[in-house]
Design a protein around this motif. Structure first.
Motif, short mmCIF file in Angstrom:
data_model
loop_
_atom_site.label_atom_id
_atom_site.label_comp_id
_atom_site.label_asym_id
_atom_site.label_seq_id
_atom_site.Cartn_x
_atom_site.Cartn_y
_atom_site.Cartn_z
N UNK A 135 0.84 -1.20 0.00
CA UNK A 135 0.00 0.00 0.00
C UNK A 135 0.87 1.25 0.00
N UNK A 136 0.24 2.42 0.10
CA UNK A 136 0.97 3.68 0.03
C UNK A 136 1.92 3.86 1.23
N UNK A 137 1.51 3.40 2.39
CA UNK A 137 2.38 3.51 3.56
C UNK A 137 3.65 2.68 3.36
N UNK A 138 3.47 1.48 2.83
CA UNK A 138 4.63 0.64 2.55
C UNK A 138 5.52 1.28 1.50
N UNK A 139 4.90 1.92 0.51
CA UNK A 139 5.68 2.60 -0.53
C UNK A 139 6.49 3.75 0.05
N UNK A 140 5.88 4.54 0.94
CA UNK A 140 6.60 5.66 1.56
C UNK A 140 7.80 5.16 2.37
N UNK A 141 7.59 4.11 3.15
CA UNK A 141 8.70 3.58 3.96
C UNK A 141 9.81 3.02 3.08
N UNK A 142 9.41 2.34 2.02
CA UNK A 142 10.40 1.74 1.15
C UNK A 142 11.17 2.79 0.36
N UNK A 143 10.48 3.84 -0.09
CA UNK A 143 11.17 4.91 -0.82
C UNK A 143 12.18 5.62 0.07
N UNK A 144 11.83 5.82 1.35
CA UNK A 144 12.79 6.43 2.28
C UNK A 144 14.04 5.57 2.40
N UNK A 145 13.85 4.27 2.53
CA UNK A 145 14.99 3.37 2.63
C UNK A 145 15.80 3.36 1.34
#
Length: 294
Positions: free
Chosen positions: A174-184
């Motif tokens: 989902x979008x939350x997972x995308x945000x966390x992954x993009x930060x990493x």
């Protein structure tokens, strides 16, 4: 239905995205895609359903009718199975022929099953892991317009790269997972080449969780400081040992008769100057060893 050979390139280790799209379209044009995708299963032999009509009173007639219906159903099912098997063999053959030689080893164990062949290739080149998504996003953000490239071609390349990124996401992404992954991913992408081994270890993870990656960064920083401190300590110890050895050597050079009687550092009884009982006195090109005094 056309049976001409495909005109696109065979699958190599670098063109799965374009190959899979072309191959899927070609299999659809041949009426084979539903078998490859698994949506059309092989017909199974099932007993005919009981008739809703009132059965005849004569049991002999009833048995004969049921046997005839069963035989007819079996013959029809076998005919459908033969047709399905022929299509399946054809699909498997075309997939095999459209693989480069070094790619055939990937599906050698399932080359009679087109659905398994397709699934195996997809799982090989579209692993839904963090490392695969990182590389896909890295390629996406590295796209640059070529000098002779049209803007429409650039748009198409970006769309194709974005489709690859989307295909590598798991179902619960989902979008939350995308945000966390993009930060990493930004953190990893910012590291210089000297961190290449560290980056490789991070990309082996199934998920690039932000907290996990940040903790890995802190751990790597601590380990690098410890290794640097150990290297400085070892260098200092080595320098100290060399300095001590130099002082001992100079002392032995200037101390006549040191370790006298050992035959190693005793001074020559003939000249009283040279060590190791070797006298060069009298000739610059020769020496005359003397026995060690006891």
């Amino acid at each position: 239905m056309s049976s001409s050979s495909p005109s696109f390139a065979r699958l190599t280790s670098t063109n799965y995205t374009t190959w899979s799209g072309d191959m899927e379209a070609w299999l659809k044009s041949q009426g084979l895609w539903r078998i490859v995708s698994g949506s059309q299963k092989r017909p199974e032999l099932k007993p005919p359903s009981a008739s809703n009509a009132n059965p005849p009173s004569d049991s002999t007639t009833t048995s004969a009718t049921a046997a005839a219906e069963t035989e007819l159903h079996e013959a029809k099912t076998l005919e459908l199975q033969d047709a399905w098997d022929a299509k399946s063999d054809k699909a498997a053959g075309w997939i095999w022929l459209m693989l480069d030689q070094d790619q055939k080893t990937l599906v050698d164990g399932c080359k009679d099953d087109p659905c398994a062949m397709w699934t195996t290739l997809e799982s090989t080149y579209r692993q839904k892991k963090a490392g695969s998504r990182f590389n896909a996003y890295d390629d996406l953000f590295s796209i640059r317009k070529s000098d002779d490239e049209s803007l429409q071609s650039l748009i198409n390349r970006v769309d194709e790269s974005m489709k690859l990124c989307q295909s590598l996401r798991p179902k619960d992404f989902d979008l939350k997972a995308l945000d966390r992954e993009l930060t990493s991913m930004v953190l990893i992408r910012a590291l210089p080449d000297e961190y290449s081994h560290f980056v490789s270890s991070l990309l082996l993870m199934d998920k690039l969780d932000k907290d996990t990656v940040q903790q890995a960064f802190l751990t790597e920083e601590i380990q690098r400081r410890r290794r640097a401190a150990d290297a400085v300590s070892v260098a200092a110890m080595a320098a100290g040992e060399r300095s001590q050895a130099g002082r001992v050597g100079r002392k032995l050079e200037t101390t006549p008769g040191s370790q006298e009687g050992s035959g190693i550092y005793c001074h020559c009884p003939s000249c009283g100057v040279h060590r190791q009982c070797k006298c060069y006195f009298g000739s610059p090109r020769s020496f005359f060893p003397h026995p060690t005094p006891r």
